[in-house]
Design an enzyme around this catalytic site. Structure first.
Site, short mmCIF file in Angstrom:
data_model
loop_
_atom_site.label_atom_id
_atom_site.label_comp_id
_atom_site.label_asym_id
_atom_site.label_seq_id
_atom_site.Cartn_x
_atom_site.Cartn_y
_atom_site.Cartn_z
N LYS A 9 0.82 -1.22 0.00
CA LYS A 9 0.00 0.00 0.00
C LYS A 9 0.86 1.28 0.00
CE LYS A 9 -3.88 -2.11 2.50
NZ LYS A 9 -4.90 -1.85 3.55
N TYR A 49 -12.81 -2.95 -2.51
CA TYR A 49 -13.24 -2.66 -1.14
C TYR A 49 -14.76 -2.50 -1.06
CZ TYR A 49 -8.46 -2.14 0.68
OH TYR A 49 -7.16 -2.37 1.11
N ASN A 112 -1.67 0.47 6.94
CA ASN A 112 -1.24 -0.82 7.50
C ASN A 112 -0.43 -1.67 6.51
OD1 ASN A 112 -3.28 -1.63 5.83
ND2 ASN A 112 -4.65 -2.34 7.43
N HIS A 115 -2.28 -5.17 1.75
CA HIS A 115 -3.52 -5.95 1.62
C HIS A 115 -3.12 -7.39 1.36
CE1 HIS A 115 -7.37 -7.45 0.19
NE2 HIS A 115 -6.67 -8.05 -0.77
N GLU A 126 -9.41 -11.78 -6.62
CA GLU A 126 -8.48 -10.65 -6.53
C GLU A 126 -7.28 -10.84 -7.47
OE1 GLU A 126 -7.68 -10.21 -2.33
OE2 GLU A 126 -9.70 -9.43 -1.96
#
Ligand code: UDP
Ligand code: MG
Length: 139
Positions: A9, A49, A112, A115, A126
């Site tokens: 990310k 998401y 964080n 993913h 995905e």
């Protein structure tokens, strides 16, 4: 053997944690079967998401995820999905144990670091979302 999708990310990209993140996955024995950098469109993020769309702070998550390009990885290994989720740690970095990627490198619940797909069904969907078949490599 399982394949799973990882996104490195924007917080990891901007703080220079991409190498350390990939190093940990390789050290754990996972193989890189696909790798690309991409800017995530609003359309893709709303799909990826979808389970968060109704949250009042979804726009914040969207703008964070678009703040830099991300690095998408297809990683393969035994029980990759569960094992990688364990390596990554819980969503909130401040609650993630030491030794997990989020616990060691993450900042908070949104920033964080990575993913990681959370089930075989999610991994299949995905991986298709981020990689065409000619962008995944068996070797
Ligand atoms: N997220 C957030 N606040 C929340 C829940 C999620 O900012 O309360 C962000 C965070 O970046 C998280 C992502 O949205 O990683 C996806 O949420 P999910 O619940 O799927 O967590 P994950 O599977 O990434 O642990
Ligand atoms: Mg999730």
């Amino acid at each position: 053997m399982e394949k799973t999708l990882i996104l490195i990310k924007p917080d990891a990209v901007s703080k220079g944690h991409c190498g350390e993140t990939i190093r940990r996955f390789e050290a754990a024995g996972f193989k890189i079967r696909g790798c690309k950098m991409a800017r995530l469109s609003e359309e893709l993020l709303r799909e990826h998401y979808a389970h968060l769309l109704e949250l009042p702070f979804f726009p914040e998550i969207e703008s964070f995820m678009q703040s830099t390009p991300v690095i998408a990885l297809a990683l393969e290994g035994e029980n990759a999905i569960v094992r990688i989720r364990e390596m990554v740690g819980p969503t909130d970095s401040t609650k993630a144990p030491e030794g997990t990627i989020r616990g060691d490198l993450g900042e908070n619940v949104m920033k964080n670091i990575v993913h990681a797909s959370d089930s075989t069904e999610a991994a299949t969907i995905e991986l298709k979302r981020f990689f065409n078949s000619d962008q995944l490599f068996d070797y």
